[in-house]
Design an enzyme around this catalytic site. Structure first.
Site, PDB file in Angstrom:
ATOM      1  N   GLY A  22       0.715  -1.031  -0.194  1.00  0.00           N
ATOM      2  CA  GLY A  22       0.046   0.232   0.024  1.00  0.00           C
ATOM      3  C   GLY A  22       0.909   1.317  -0.109  1.00  0.00           C
ATOM      4  N   GLY A  23       2.118   1.224  -0.563  1.00  0.00           N
ATOM      5  CA  GLY A  23       3.174   2.365  -0.625  1.00  0.00           C
ATOM      6  C   GLY A  23       2.549   3.458  -1.517  1.00  0.00           C
ATOM      7  N   GLY A  26      -1.689   7.520   0.697  1.00  0.00           N
ATOM      8  CA  GLY A  26      -1.787   7.742   1.783  1.00  0.00           C
ATOM      9  C   GLY A  26      -0.599   7.765   2.965  1.00  0.00           C
ATOM     10  CB  SER A 113     -22.652  -9.416   1.296  1.00  0.00           C
ATOM     11  OG  SER A 113     -21.262  -8.938   0.967  1.00  0.00           O
ATOM     12  CE1 TYR A 155     -10.350  -0.977  13.420  1.00  0.00           C
ATOM     13  CE2 TYR A 155     -11.006   1.320  13.615  1.00  0.00           C
ATOM     14  CZ  TYR A 155     -10.799  -0.038  12.888  1.00  0.00           C
ATOM     15  OH  TYR A 155     -10.914   0.370  11.549  1.00  0.00           O
ATOM     16  CE  LYS A 170      -5.819  -2.025  10.155  1.00  0.00           C
ATOM     17  NZ  LYS A 170      -4.573  -1.937   9.293  1.00  0.00           N
ATOM     18  N   PRO A 196      -2.185   3.777  14.564  1.00  0.00           N
ATOM     19  CG  PRO A 196      -1.826   4.330  12.520  1.00  0.00           C
ATOM     20  CD  PRO A 196      -1.803   3.455  13.376  1.00  0.00           C
ATOM     21  N   GLY A 197      -4.383   6.965  15.435  1.00  0.00           N
ATOM     22  CA  GLY A 197      -5.521   7.506  15.398  1.00  0.00           C
ATOM     23  C   GLY A 197      -5.703   8.104  13.943  1.00  0.00           C
TER      24      GLY A 197
HETATM   25  C1  HXC Z   1     -20.866  -2.389   2.336  1.00  0.00           C
HETATM   26  C2  HXC Z   1     -19.300  -2.948   0.804  1.00  0.00           C
HETATM   27  C3  HXC Z   1     -18.835  -1.615   0.885  1.00  0.00           C
HETATM   28  C4  HXC Z   1     -19.331  -0.785   1.853  1.00  0.00           C
HETATM   29  C5  HXC Z   1     -17.674  -2.723  -0.819  1.00  0.00           C
HETATM   30  N1  HXC Z   1     -18.585  -3.684   0.043  1.00  0.00           N
HETATM   31  N2  HXC Z   1     -17.769  -1.486  -0.290  1.00  0.00           N
HETATM   32  N3  HXC Z   1     -20.347  -3.328   1.741  1.00  0.00           N
HETATM   33  N4  HXC Z   1     -20.401  -1.143   2.842  1.00  0.00           N
HETATM   34  N5  HXC Z   1     -18.952   0.672   1.862  1.00  0.00           N
HETATM   35  C6  HXC Z   1     -18.854  -5.138  -0.451  1.00  0.00           C
HETATM   36  C7  HXC Z   1     -19.343  -5.161  -1.818  1.00  0.00           C
HETATM   37  O1  HXC Z   1     -20.415  -4.887  -1.955  1.00  0.00           O
HETATM   38  C8  HXC Z   1     -18.785  -6.631  -2.217  1.00  0.00           C
HETATM   39  O2  HXC Z   1     -19.602  -7.420  -1.614  1.00  0.00           O
HETATM   40  C9  HXC Z   1     -17.407  -6.541  -1.324  1.00  0.00           C
HETATM   41  O3  HXC Z   1     -17.638  -5.619  -0.303  1.00  0.00           O
HETATM   42  C10 HXC Z   1     -16.277  -6.711  -2.036  1.00  0.00           C
HETATM   43  O4  HXC Z   1     -16.117  -5.267  -2.725  1.00  0.00           O
HETATM   44  P1  HXC Z   1     -15.428  -4.988  -4.115  1.00  0.00           P
HETATM   45  O5  HXC Z   1     -15.540  -3.649  -4.487  1.00  0.00           O
HETATM   46  O6  HXC Z   1     -15.722  -6.233  -4.904  1.00  0.00           O
HETATM   47  O7  HXC Z   1     -13.816  -5.365  -3.457  1.00  0.00           O
HETATM   48  P2  HXC Z   1     -12.466  -4.971  -3.873  1.00  0.00           P
HETATM   49  O8  HXC Z   1     -12.716  -4.474  -5.395  1.00  0.00           O
HETATM   50  O9  HXC Z   1     -11.631  -5.735  -3.436  1.00  0.00           O
HETATM   51  O10 HXC Z   1     -12.232  -3.455  -2.941  1.00  0.00           O
HETATM   52  C11 HXC Z   1     -11.828  -3.781  -1.561  1.00  0.00           C
HETATM   53  C12 HXC Z   1     -12.565  -2.486  -0.853  1.00  0.00           C
HETATM   54  C13 HXC Z   1     -12.254  -0.948  -1.399  1.00  0.00           C
HETATM   55  C14 HXC Z   1     -12.228  -2.600   0.622  1.00  0.00           C
HETATM   56  C15 HXC Z   1     -14.115  -2.596  -0.861  1.00  0.00           C
HETATM   57  O11 HXC Z   1     -13.006  -0.203  -0.318  1.00  0.00           O
HETATM   58  C16 HXC Z   1     -10.867  -0.863  -1.263  1.00  0.00           C
HETATM   59  O12 HXC Z   1     -10.139  -1.164  -2.374  1.00  0.00           O
HETATM   60  N6  HXC Z   1     -10.266  -0.542  -0.242  1.00  0.00           N
HETATM   61  C17 HXC Z   1      -8.542  -0.256  -0.205  1.00  0.00           C
HETATM   62  C18 HXC Z   1      -8.174   1.092   0.381  1.00  0.00           C
HETATM   63  C19 HXC Z   1      -8.963   1.265   1.924  1.00  0.00           C
HETATM   64  O13 HXC Z   1     -10.099   0.677   2.277  1.00  0.00           O
HETATM   65  N7  HXC Z   1      -8.238   2.328   2.427  1.00  0.00           N
HETATM   66  C20 HXC Z   1      -8.808   2.809   3.640  1.00  0.00           C
HETATM   67  C21 HXC Z   1      -8.034   2.183   4.890  1.00  0.00           C
HETATM   68  S1  HXC Z   1      -8.435   3.207   6.177  1.00  0.00           S
HETATM   69  P3  HXC Z   1     -20.799  -8.379  -2.509  1.00  0.00           P
HETATM   70  O14 HXC Z   1     -21.590  -9.235  -1.556  1.00  0.00           O
HETATM   71  O15 HXC Z   1     -21.623  -7.066  -2.984  1.00  0.00           O
HETATM   72  O16 HXC Z   1     -19.958  -9.004  -3.599  1.00  0.00           O
HETATM   73  C22 HXC Z   1      -8.295   2.160   7.741  1.00  0.00           C
HETATM   74  C23 HXC Z   1      -8.133   3.053   8.757  1.00  0.00           C
HETATM   75  C24 HXC Z   1      -8.577   2.516  10.105  1.00  0.00           C
HETATM   76  O17 HXC Z   1      -8.090   1.044   7.493  1.00  0.00           O
HETATM   77  C25 HXC Z   1      -8.763   3.566  11.198  1.00  0.00           C
HETATM   78  C26 HXC Z   1      -9.242   4.770  11.250  1.00  0.00           C
HETATM   79  C27 HXC Z   1      -9.069   5.656  12.483  1.00  0.00           C
HETATM   80  P1  NAP Z   2      -5.188   4.253   1.926  1.00  0.00           P
HETATM   81  O1  NAP Z   2      -4.126   5.086   1.016  1.00  0.00           O
HETATM   82  O2  NAP Z   2      -6.500   3.874   1.267  1.00  0.00           O
HETATM   83  O3  NAP Z   2      -4.184   2.663   1.810  1.00  0.00           O
HETATM   84  C1  NAP Z   2      -4.177   1.503   1.705  1.00  0.00           C
HETATM   85  C2  NAP Z   2      -3.470   1.109   0.747  1.00  0.00           C
HETATM   86  O4  NAP Z   2      -3.698  -0.078   0.534  1.00  0.00           O
HETATM   87  C3  NAP Z   2      -3.730   1.667  -1.007  1.00  0.00           C
HETATM   88  O5  NAP Z   2      -2.563   1.782  -1.491  1.00  0.00           O
HETATM   89  C4  NAP Z   2      -4.090   0.483  -1.499  1.00  0.00           C
HETATM   90  O6  NAP Z   2      -3.674   0.492  -2.806  1.00  0.00           O
HETATM   91  C5  NAP Z   2      -3.535  -0.684  -0.763  1.00  0.00           C
HETATM   92  N1  NAP Z   2      -4.425  -1.976  -1.062  1.00  0.00           N
HETATM   93  C6  NAP Z   2      -5.658  -2.153  -0.478  1.00  0.00           C
HETATM   94  N2  NAP Z   2      -5.870  -3.142  -0.836  1.00  0.00           N
HETATM   95  C7  NAP Z   2      -5.026  -4.026  -1.469  1.00  0.00           C
HETATM   96  C8  NAP Z   2      -4.583  -5.312  -1.719  1.00  0.00           C
HETATM   97  N3  NAP Z   2      -5.642  -6.322  -1.862  1.00  0.00           N
HETATM   98  N4  NAP Z   2      -3.323  -5.629  -2.176  1.00  0.00           N
HETATM   99  C9  NAP Z   2      -2.226  -4.729  -2.057  1.00  0.00           C
HETATM  100  N5  NAP Z   2      -2.756  -3.512  -1.682  1.00  0.00           N
HETATM  101  C10 NAP Z   2      -3.705  -3.011  -1.413  1.00  0.00           C
HETATM  102  O7  NAP Z   2      -5.369   4.496   3.440  1.00  0.00           O
HETATM  103  P2  NAP Z   2      -4.351   5.027   4.509  1.00  0.00           P
HETATM  104  O8  NAP Z   2      -5.353   5.716   5.582  1.00  0.00           O
HETATM  105  O9  NAP Z   2      -2.952   5.546   3.981  1.00  0.00           O
HETATM  106  O10 NAP Z   2      -4.064   3.544   5.284  1.00  0.00           O
HETATM  107  C11 NAP Z   2      -2.815   2.909   5.509  1.00  0.00           C
HETATM  108  C12 NAP Z   2      -2.773   2.089   6.876  1.00  0.00           C
HETATM  109  O11 NAP Z   2      -2.981   2.904   7.778  1.00  0.00           O
HETATM  110  C13 NAP Z   2      -3.783   1.112   6.660  1.00  0.00           C
HETATM  111  O12 NAP Z   2      -3.398  -0.169   7.446  1.00  0.00           O
HETATM  112  C14 NAP Z   2      -4.924   1.662   7.787  1.00  0.00           C
HETATM  113  O13 NAP Z   2      -5.676   0.588   8.416  1.00  0.00           O
HETATM  114  C15 NAP Z   2      -4.036   2.509   8.643  1.00  0.00           C
HETATM  115  N6  NAP Z   2      -4.718   3.378   9.417  1.00  0.00           N
HETATM  116  C16 NAP Z   2      -4.996   4.529   8.859  1.00  0.00           C
HETATM  117  C17 NAP Z   2      -5.445   5.563   9.724  1.00  0.00           C
HETATM  118  C18 NAP Z   2      -5.883   6.973   9.131  1.00  0.00           C
HETATM  119  O14 NAP Z   2      -6.722   7.679   9.906  1.00  0.00           O
HETATM  120  N7  NAP Z   2      -5.814   7.032   7.806  1.00  0.00           N
HETATM  121  C19 NAP Z   2      -5.703   5.347  11.097  1.00  0.00           C
HETATM  122  C20 NAP Z   2      -5.423   4.006  11.629  1.00  0.00           C
HETATM  123  C21 NAP Z   2      -4.971   2.832  10.861  1.00  0.00           C
HETATM  124  P3  NAP Z   2      -4.554  -0.074  -4.169  1.00  0.00           P
HETATM  125  O15 NAP Z   2      -5.871   0.267  -4.200  1.00  0.00           O
HETATM  126  O16 NAP Z   2      -3.718   0.326  -5.423  1.00  0.00           O
HETATM  127  O17 NAP Z   2      -4.305  -1.571  -4.068  1.00  0.00           O
END
Ligand code: HXC
Ligand code: NAP
Length: 290
Positions: A22-23, A26, A113, A155, A170, A196-197
């Site tokens: 995920g480099g 973000g 789901s 969390y 996590k 991180p928060g």
């Molecule tokens: C409910 C959802 C949903 C949503 C997707 N789905 N988004 N369900 N609410 N908002 C469901 C879809 O309907 C599908 O189920 C299944 O999840 C898979 O969705 P896809 O879109 O096919 O998956 P994919 O393309 O692999 O994408 C993965 C993803 C997407 C997680 C859904 O958001 C993503 O690529 N995220 C990567 C980056 C990311 O999430 N960054 C944030 C990290 S922040 P069905 O049943 O319909 O097939 C973080 C911070 C923590 O972790 C702490 C903060 C303080």
């Molecule tokens: P982000 O930019 O969405 O980072 C997530 C990264 O993961 C993206 O670069 C994404 O790239 C990659 N990724 C997602 N699915 C992947 C897969 N299947 N294979 C390989 N790479 C994948 O969000 P961020 O906020 O910087 O989060 C970074 C980390 O910090 C995460 O572990 C998150 O849980 C943690 N964190 C963030 C916060 C915050 O406030 N931002 C707080 C607590 C913890 P691609 O879409 O190109 O795959």
């Protein structure tokens, strides 16, 4: 000296090759940027090669050095193993892995789901397992020291409503961090985590505070220090945990959240809302009684 500045000496990571999942975006990108500034070689990996290539180009233009962008879905062990081999072919070795890739979204759990739940578990927990097993077995096999840095969140131990797949995953990553810190210490492999928060990123904000939620629930208001994190603060901590300066730190999870999670936990923390006048009245009542 400000917390928005780099903390370590210029050559703190010189000669190290660091792989960040995920480099390209973000926090992963921000860590990559600082590691490169500290003279590390970098491998950045995620699913979107175009994003990775653009990040690599921009960082190399700014700092020089070498950033290798490699496409890899961490859910797929074959892709992870291939990516790791390509990294070794390019740099000769990988010295540290940052398990940073994640997937997350908010939802009432009963609305999810099975595939939605599994998707997050697969990226966060299984992805970290795949990366850790690949690098760990390699390091053990050739008797090379290594460092894991896993990005979790607070969390991981409190749990959290509405992000249950992420919280479950996590928590697993944190358990793995602590377990392997002990088991693989004999191989000179350290494992630590950062919790991180809130740190503003497009990826997190768009999924966790979509639409108007960012205005309705300003994360800074929940935090005792009354602000969200600066990326450089997290990059400083990450660079320290990767570097040899932290050689005796193993099995630790370091929280960087401005006091956020403890504010939610302390029984009487809500008394912050009691105004000075009321504290005066209470003191006067006590004095009258005695
Ligand atoms: C409910 C959802 C949903 C949503 C997707 N789905 N988004 N369900 N609410 N908002 C469901 C879809 O309907 C599908 O189920 C299944 O999840 C898979 O969705 P896809 O879109 O096919 O998956 P994919 O393309 O692999 O994408 C993965 C993803 C997407 C997680 C859904 O958001 C993503 O690529 N995220 C990567 C980056 C990311 O999430 N960054 C944030 C990290 S922040 P069905 O049943 O319909 O097939 C973080 C911070 C923590 O972790 C702490 C903060 C303080
Ligand atoms: P982000 O930019 O969405 O980072 C997530 C990264 O993961 C993206 O670069 C994404 O790239 C990659 N990724 C997602 N699915 C992947 C897969 N299947 N294979 C390989 N790479 C994948 O969000 P961020 O906020 O910087 O989060 C970074 C980390 O910090 C995460 O572990 C998150 O849980 C943690 N964190 C963030 C916060 C915050 O406030 N931002 C707080 C607590 C913890 P691609 O879409 O190109 O795959």
């Amino acid at each position: 000296m400000k917390y928005t500045q780099g903390m370590l000496r210029q050559d703190a990571l010189k000669g190290k090759t660091i792989l960040i999942t995920g480099g390209g975006t973000g926090l992963g990108r921000s860590m990559a940027e600082y590691f490169l500034e500290l003279e590390a070689n970098l491998v950045i990996s995620s699913r979107r090669l175009d994003v990775l290539k653009e990040t690599a180009k921009q960082l190399q233009e700014k700092y020089g050095g070498k950033v290798l962008p490699l496409a890899c879905d961490v859910r797929e062990i074959d892709q992870v193993e291939k990516m790791f081999q390509l990294a070794i072919a390019e740099f000769g070795a990988v010295d540290a892995v940052v398990n940073n890739a994640a997937g997350n979204f908010i939802s009432p759990t009963e609305r999810l789901s099975a595939n939605a739940f599994h998707t997050v578990i697969d990226i966060v927990l299984k992805g970290t397992v795949n990366m850790t097993m690949t690098a760990g077995k390699h390091w053990i096999g050739i008797k090379q020291p290594g460092v894991f840095l896993n990005i979790v969140t607070t969390y991981a131990w409190t749990g959290s409503a509405y992000v249950v797949p992420s919280a479950s995953a996590k928590a697993g990553v944190l358990a793995m961090t602590r377990s392997l810190a002990v088991e693989w210490a004999k191989y000179n492999i350290r494992s630590n985590a950062i919790a991180p928060g809130p740190f503003p990123t497009e990826g997190a904000w768009s999924r966790l505070l979509p639409a108007d939620l960012a205005n309705k629930f300003d994360p800074a208001k929940k935090i005792p220090l009354k602000r969200v994190g600066e990326h450089q603060e997290l990059a400083n901590l990450a660079a320290y945990l990767i570097s040899d300066f932290s050689a005796y730190v193993n099995g630790e999870v370091i929280t960087i959240d401005g006091g956020e999670w403890l504010k939610g936990a302390g029984e009487f923390n809500h008394l912050e809302q009691v105004p000075d006048e009321l504290w005066d009245q209470l003191a006067n009542m006590r004095k009258k009684k005695s």
